[in-house]
Motif scaffolding. Structure first.
Motif, mmCIF file in Angstrom:
data_model
loop_
_atom_site.group_PDB
_atom_site.id
_atom_site.type_symbol
_atom_site.label_atom_id
_atom_site.label_comp_id
_atom_site.label_asym_id
_atom_site.label_seq_id
_atom_site.Cartn_x
_atom_site.Cartn_y
_atom_site.Cartn_z
ATOM 1 N N LEU A 83 0.841 -1.194 0.000
ATOM 2 C CA LEU A 83 0.000 0.000 0.000
ATOM 3 C C LEU A 83 0.876 1.243 0.000
ATOM 4 O O LEU A 83 1.956 1.257 0.607
ATOM 5 C CB LEU A 83 -0.904 0.017 1.227
ATOM 6 C CG LEU A 83 -2.054 -0.994 1.268
ATOM 7 C CD1 LEU A 83 -2.730 -0.949 2.623
ATOM 8 C CD2 LEU A 83 -3.058 -0.707 0.183
ATOM 9 N N GLY A 84 0.413 2.297 -0.660
ATOM 10 C CA GLY A 84 1.123 3.561 -0.682
ATOM 11 C C GLY A 84 0.262 4.678 -0.133
ATOM 12 O O GLY A 84 -0.962 4.673 -0.304
ATOM 13 N N GLN A 85 0.883 5.633 0.532
ATOM 14 C CA GLN A 85 0.172 6.784 1.084
ATOM 15 C C GLN A 85 1.043 8.018 0.899
ATOM 16 O O GLN A 85 2.259 7.969 1.090
ATOM 17 C CB GLN A 85 -0.140 6.579 2.559
ATOM 18 C CG GLN A 85 -0.982 7.692 3.173
ATOM 19 C CD GLN A 85 -1.362 7.386 4.616
ATOM 20 O OE1 GLN A 85 -0.786 6.517 5.263
ATOM 21 N NE2 GLN A 85 -2.348 8.099 5.139
ATOM 22 N N LEU A 86 0.414 9.155 0.544
ATOM 23 C CA LEU A 86 1.135 10.399 0.269
ATOM 24 C C LEU A 86 0.754 11.439 1.312
ATOM 25 O O LEU A 86 -0.420 11.689 1.557
ATOM 26 C CB LEU A 86 0.819 10.907 -1.139
ATOM 27 C CG LEU A 86 1.621 12.109 -1.637
ATOM 28 C CD1 LEU A 86 3.107 11.777 -1.708
ATOM 29 C CD2 LEU A 86 1.115 12.550 -3.011
ATOM 30 N N VAL A 87 1.788 12.075 1.918
ATOM 31 C CA VAL A 87 1.592 13.075 2.964
ATOM 32 C C VAL A 87 2.453 14.289 2.636
ATOM 33 O O VAL A 87 3.595 14.149 2.194
ATOM 34 C CB VAL A 87 1.964 12.509 4.355
ATOM 35 C CG1 VAL A 87 1.833 13.579 5.431
ATOM 36 C CG2 VAL A 87 1.093 11.310 4.698
ATOM 37 N N ALA A 88 1.911 15.504 2.846
ATOM 38 C CA ALA A 88 2.654 16.753 2.644
ATOM 39 C C ALA A 88 2.937 17.373 4.003
ATOM 40 O O ALA A 88 2.044 17.512 4.840
ATOM 41 C CB ALA A 88 1.852 17.715 1.780
ATOM 42 N N ALA A 89 4.203 17.763 4.235
ATOM 43 C CA ALA A 89 4.629 18.357 5.499
ATOM 44 C C ALA A 89 5.007 19.811 5.263
ATOM 45 O O ALA A 89 6.028 20.101 4.639
ATOM 46 C CB ALA A 89 5.803 17.581 6.094
#
Length: 666
Positions: free
Chosen positions: A128-134
């Motif tokens: 599974l892949g997940q994208l997060v912006a910091a």
């Protein structure tokens, strides 16, 4: 696999009905008596076989209809944890993209996107892949998914912002997002590993969730940057100061441009040593009344453009009328006070000096501030007039001198006053300042007051609601703030001339009188600058209400989703404009100067950080990610769809079979 209503499986016994019916109809009912078949030729085997296959196909379709109907009513569904659904080797790969201002430098963002794209391409089919912006906030852009195209689309739409990040806050936020993940977690942090992004405590980098941390550094050795790290205005000298700093830079020549209200008014060419910081002063600016936009630009620009300019708002208030009531007939107190207030011409005081006897002829509401050199010189009608002025919202600065000796109450404020004047007896023949409240806005810029010698002063007993801003070393109040109605009084318990102290002979006297007067008139904020990411409301600039416009001139929406009256998030750099009640105020917003320093974290610090997360492990199941404790996945709707298709095919096949039996077909 599970069945939500298994009792309906009893319907499978209905498959016997088509078997029985087909058995009964296996013989052809169209029999005709015939004398002999010896002269007839045998039928073609292929046609006989085709008829048998048609018969079996129709039987199978009818059995399938009944079986699917029973299964659909039994409502089959898929059950299982994320691990069983996605495979024993599956992992959750969380890609955290650093979108701070420093990622705008050169090709850093392009490299970051390429690295993230490679991570997505290298995922196993079951991962599974997940994208997060910091950035200012930690934003989950894509939920855990097997959809690689969705991850790539979210990555392509992402851009670096203007805020700075803190690696400790990122780790803390990811602990909350990943807590209880059933799949093993691999956290990919795509960043420039900026030293200024490190938390104050190294312990804040320790993840509380079991995960494998992988750092992807997009910086390149030898990257250098110039930036404007400061822009200020000196009220005393009327100068603009521009600060320039280099980080890892070689010696260079550059030009600093200064703009005033959108027009270029000055420039300086300077030679800056390698990695040095310099300060430039610009004088001679002609400020207009009200708010002025000042912007400094660095040319030529470098690979990080967001820190090559800085904005500042400087206010030149309209001339403020001040009434000075001189108690000394020779005008000594008035002389010192006027001289002190005239040292800051940009405050534009309009001082009118009178004696107490002339006060009834004046309308005090026309004056922004009233200063009384000696409260003891006021008559009863003067005190009543001043009291009404203060209750209505006026401001008063009053000293107590020789003519106040013998009074039992302070005029106007009616605080208790000892009848005998006090003389300093601390260590010698004078008293000094013992305690000064530097948190008060009127005293934050006052220095060296402890060098003043007070030979005489009056002992005033403050009311319970009074604030004592300055005390002498024997505890006697020297400066008291007293609220009266909608106005306020600053009471100085000694004189403002040379009779009782040497304060007028000290440089601090000018600062003290000017700052106290500015505080009472609300004129302390000569310049205004807000932090990027903070909030702004009309009330913050002294307006009861109004409309806020962003640096692009667009109406800024408040945090509550409206355009007026509430707080607005400052998420752009430049000048925000607040319009309301016939007034216009400005606030400057700039990028955090810490983003200009591209110095990376030391290698041993990075190694210690990576050592905090040696690998992955399984956690307690939770629904935090939406991939654990998965609810049953129903498949009966698919069975109903398949049933509908088979019914159509059966209808066609049955009609064709009957035509053959009736001899219609060839």
């Amino acid at each position: 696999m599970t069945l939500l209503a298994p009792v309906f499986l009893v319907g499978l016994f209905a498959v016997g009905l088509p078997l029985w019916l087909h058995r009964l109809s296996s013989e052809n009912p169209n029999r005709q008596p015939f004398s002999s078949v010896m002269f007839l030729e045998p039928g073609e085997p292929r046609r006989v076989l085709a008829k048998n296959l048609q018969y079996l196909l129709l039987l199978a379709l009818r059995i399938g209809i009944l079986a699917l109907l029973a299964l659909a009513f039994a409502r089959p569904a898929l059950l299982g944890s994320a691990q069983t659904l996605f495979g024993e080797s599956a992992s959750l790969h969380v890609i955290v993209m650093d979108v701070s201002a420093s990622m705008r430098y050169g090709q850093r963002w392009a490299r970051a996107q390429d690295i993230a794209a490679e991570i997505i391409d290298d995922l196993d089919s079951t991962d599974l892949g997940q994208l997060v912006a910091a950035g200012r906030l930690i934003r989950v852009l894509e939920a855990p998914s097997l959809d690689r195209a969705s991850l790539r689309q979210g990555l392509n739409l992402l851009e670096p912002g203007l805020f700075r990040i803190d690696y400790g806050q990122i780790i803390s936020a990811m602990d909350g997002i990943l807590r209880g993940a059933e799949l093993p977690v691999v956290l990919h942090l795509v960043t420039d590993l900026q030293q200024n992004s490190s938390p104050t405590r190294f312990a804040d980098l320790i993840p509380q969730t079991s995960l494998e941390l992988r750092l992807h550094d997009v910086s390149v050795a030898g990257e250098a940057n110039w930036g404007i790290d400061g822009l200020g205005w000196s009220a005393a000298s009327a100068e603009v100061t521009v600060g320039i700093r280099g980080y890892g830079t070689a010696a260079a020549e550059m030009t600093v441009l200064l703009e005033l209200n959108g027009d270029a008014v000055a420039s300086q060419l300077i030679a800056v040593p390698a990695g040095a910081a310099v300060r430039l002063n610009f004088d001679g600016l002609e400020l207009k009344s009200g708010a002025n936009r000042i912007r400094a630009r660095l040319t030529p620009g470098d690979s990080l453009t967001v820190d090559d300019e800085r904005a500042l708002v400087v206010r030149r208030p309209s001339p403020s009328p001040v009434l000075l009531v001189a108690g000394d007939p020779r005008g000594r107190d008035a002389l010192f006070i006027s001289a002190a207030m005239d040292t800051l011409p940009e405050r534009a005081w309009q001082i009118e000096q009178i004696v107490p006897a002339a006060m009834p002829e004046k309308t005090l509401a026309d004056y922004l501030l009233v200063i009384v050199g000696d409260g003891g010189a006021l008559a009863a009608e003067n005190s009543a007039q001043l009291r009404d002025y203060i209750v209505a919202g006026g401001a008063l600065l009053m000293a107590l001198g020789q003519r106040a000796v013998g009074l039992d109450q302070v005029p106007i404020t009616n605080q208790e006053l000892l009848t005998v004047s006090q003389f300093g007896r601390v260590s010698s023949d004078y008293a000094t300042v013992g305690n000064l409240d530097r948190t008060h806005p009127a005293l934050s810029a006052v220095d060296d007051l402890r060098s003043v010698k007070f030979f005489r002063y009056l002992a005033v007993v403050p009311d319970g609601s009074d604030s004592v801003l300055i005390r002498l070393d024997d505890g006697t109040p020297l400066l008291i703030e007293h609220l009266l109605g909608d106005g306020r009084v600053l009471l100085f318990t000694s004189s403002l001339d040379r009779q009782w102290n040497d304060l007028p002979l000290k440089p601090v006297f000018v600062t003290l009188v000017a700052e106290l007067s500015a505080y009472l008139t609300g004129g302390l904020a000569l310049s205004s600058e807000a932090s990027l990411g903070s909030t702004l409301s009309p009330r913050a600039v002294g307006l009861a209400g109004g409309q806020i416009f962003d640096p692009d001139g667009n109406k800024a929406l408040g945090l509550a989703g409206t355009g007026s009256g509430d707080e607005v998030l400052l998420d752009q750099t430049g000048f925000y404009e607040i319009v309301g009640a016939g007034q216009t105020e400005l606030v400057a917003v700039n990028v955090d100067p810490r983003e200009s320093d591209l110095t990376p974290m030391e290698s041993n610090t990075v190694s210690r950080w990576l050592a905090l997360s040696p690998g992955t492990s399984r956690n307690v199941p939770s629904a935090a990610l939406g991939v654990v404790e998965t609810p049953p996945t129903p498949i009966w709707p698919w069975l109903l769809g398949l049933l509908a298709v088979i019914v159509i095919v059966e209808s066609w096949a049955g009609n064709w079979h009957l035509r053959v039996r009736r001899g219609i077909a060839a």
